[in-house]
Design a protein around this motif. Structure first.
Motif, PDB file in Angstrom:
ATOM      1  N   GLY A  97       1.042  -1.378   0.201  1.00  0.00           N
ATOM      2  CA  GLY A  97       0.119  -0.032   0.160  1.00  0.00           C
ATOM      3  C   GLY A  97       0.789   1.262   0.022  1.00  0.00           C
ATOM      4  O   GLY A  97       0.469   2.065  -0.874  1.00  0.00           O
ATOM      5  N   THR A  98       1.931   1.098   0.885  1.00  0.00           N
ATOM      6  CA  THR A  98       2.824   2.493   0.880  1.00  0.00           C
ATOM      7  C   THR A  98       3.376   3.002  -0.403  1.00  0.00           C
ATOM      8  O   THR A  98       3.181   3.829  -0.954  1.00  0.00           O
ATOM      9  N   PRO A  99       4.053   1.940  -1.331  1.00  0.00           N
ATOM     10  CA  PRO A  99       4.389   2.427  -2.691  1.00  0.00           C
ATOM     11  C   PRO A  99       3.367   2.669  -3.535  1.00  0.00           C
ATOM     12  O   PRO A  99       3.512   3.493  -4.540  1.00  0.00           O
ATOM     13  N   PHE A 100       2.303   1.983  -3.215  1.00  0.00           N
ATOM     14  CA  PHE A 100       0.977   2.280  -4.241  1.00  0.00           C
ATOM     15  C   PHE A 100       0.673   3.720  -4.393  1.00  0.00           C
ATOM     16  O   PHE A 100       0.148   4.603  -5.198  1.00  0.00           O
ATOM     17  N   PHE A 101       0.468   4.183  -2.967  1.00  0.00           N
ATOM     18  CA  PHE A 101       0.027   5.700  -2.935  1.00  0.00           C
ATOM     19  C   PHE A 101       1.015   6.435  -3.403  1.00  0.00           C
ATOM     20  O   PHE A 101       0.811   7.653  -3.898  1.00  0.00           O
ATOM     21  N   TYR A 102       2.249   6.304  -3.426  1.00  0.00           N
ATOM     22  CA  TYR A 102       3.454   7.042  -3.962  1.00  0.00           C
ATOM     23  C   TYR A 102       3.961   6.893  -5.376  1.00  0.00           C
ATOM     24  O   TYR A 102       4.635   7.358  -6.035  1.00  0.00           O
TER      25      TYR A 102
ATOM     26  N   VAL B  40       3.227   0.923 -12.557  1.00  0.00           N
ATOM     27  CA  VAL B  40       3.590   0.344 -11.483  1.00  0.00           C
ATOM     28  C   VAL B  40       2.403   0.713 -10.665  1.00  0.00           C
ATOM     29  O   VAL B  40       2.213  -0.636  -9.698  1.00  0.00           O
ATOM     30  N   ALA B  41       1.488   1.222 -10.664  1.00  0.00           N
ATOM     31  CA  ALA B  41       0.245   1.573  -9.724  1.00  0.00           C
ATOM     32  C   ALA B  41      -0.523   0.294 -10.094  1.00  0.00           C
ATOM     33  O   ALA B  41      -1.256  -0.164  -9.141  1.00  0.00           O
ATOM     34  N   THR B  42      -0.557  -0.201 -11.447  1.00  0.00           N
ATOM     35  CA  THR B  42      -1.566  -1.351 -11.693  1.00  0.00           C
ATOM     36  C   THR B  42      -0.896  -2.624 -10.923  1.00  0.00           C
ATOM     37  O   THR B  42      -1.885  -3.166 -10.348  1.00  0.00           O
ATOM     38  N   ILE B  43       0.304  -2.889 -11.058  1.00  0.00           N
ATOM     39  CA  ILE B  43       0.700  -3.999 -10.700  1.00  0.00           C
ATOM     40  C   ILE B  43       0.630  -3.958  -9.052  1.00  0.00           C
ATOM     41  O   ILE B  43       0.275  -5.019  -8.314  1.00  0.00           O
ATOM     42  N   LEU B  44       1.078  -2.899  -8.336  1.00  0.00           N
ATOM     43  CA  LEU B  44       1.021  -2.896  -7.144  1.00  0.00           C
ATOM     44  C   LEU B  44      -0.463  -2.777  -6.447  1.00  0.00           C
ATOM     45  O   LEU B  44      -0.743  -3.291  -5.634  1.00  0.00           O
TER      46      LEU B  44
END
Length: 172
Positions: free
Chosen positions: A28-33, A40-44
Motif C-alpha cells: 500500500g505504501t508504494p502504491f500511494f506514491y 507500477v500503480a496497476t501492478i502494486l
C-alpha cells in the motif's frame, strides 16, 4: 448423531490477519506514491487487492458458524451453504505441508476438507475445533453415499485416524 456448532477461534486466525496487514502495508505504501506511473500503480494495486481480499476472507471465516446436525452440515454466515448428509457426492481431504517432507507430526501443516453436493461446495480446515470429529462424520456420510474420493483423500482420512465401519451386508 449429535448436533455440533463450531467456529474458528480468533486466535487461530491472528496469523492470517497479520499476513494480510503486512501485505497491505508493504504494497500500500508504494502504491500511494506511484501515482505518476500507471504500470507500477496497476501492478502494486493488483497485488494490494489480493492481500485485502485475503483479509476479508479471513474475516468471513471468523464470523461464520459451522452447524452440524443429524440431517446436514451448514455454514451460517456470509456466503453460507447447507449440504444434506445424504446428498454428499464428492469429498476432497488435502494435506498442506509447511515443510518439504510430509511427516507424521501434524504440527507442520494443515488439512482442508471440501464437501460437494448438489447444493454447492463447502470447505473447512483443520484449525476448526473438533475437526477430526467433523471429518469422521463427513467420511461416514461420503462412504455411505458412495461419494467420489481420491486415493489421497482416503489415505488422509486414515492419517486422521478416521475409520468407517458398515453393518455387514446381508447375503441371500
Amino acid at each position: 448423531m449429535d448436533s455440533m456448532t463450531l467456529r474458528y477461534p480468533a486466535r487461530s486466525l491472528y496469523g492470517d490477519y497479520i499476513r494480510a496487514l503486512i501485505g497491505v502495508v508493504i504494497l500500500g505504501t508504494p502504491f500511494f506514491y506511484a501515482g505518476g506511473s500507471p504500470i507500477v500503480a496497476t501492478i502494486l494495486g493488483s497485488l494490494l487487492l489480493l492481500f485485502v481480499g485475503f483479509g476479508v476472507r479471513t474475516y468471513f471465516r471468523q464470523v461464520t458458524t459451522i452447524s452440524v446436525t443429524p440431517d446436514a452440515i451448514a455454514a451460517i454466515g456470509p456466503f453460507g451453504k447447507r449440504i444434506a448428509w445424504d446428498t454428499i457426492n464428492r469429498v476432497d481431504l488435502k494435506y498442506f505441508s509447511t515443510r518439504r517432507e510430509r511427516s507424521a507430526n501434524r504440527g507442520d501443516g494443515w488439512m482442508q476438507i471440501k464437501i460437494f453436493g448438489p447444493e454447492g461446495c463447502m470447505q473447512v480446515d483443520s484449525s476448526l475445533p473438533q475437526f477430526n470429529d467433523l471429518a469422521a462424520r463427513i467420511a461416514e456420510a461420503a462412504f455411505r453415499n458412495g461419494a467420489e474420493m481420491s486415493d489421497t483423500t482416503v489415505e488422509n482420512f486414515t492419517t486422521l485416524g478416521v475409520t468407517v465401519t458398515f453393518p455387514e451386508e446381508e447375503t441371500e
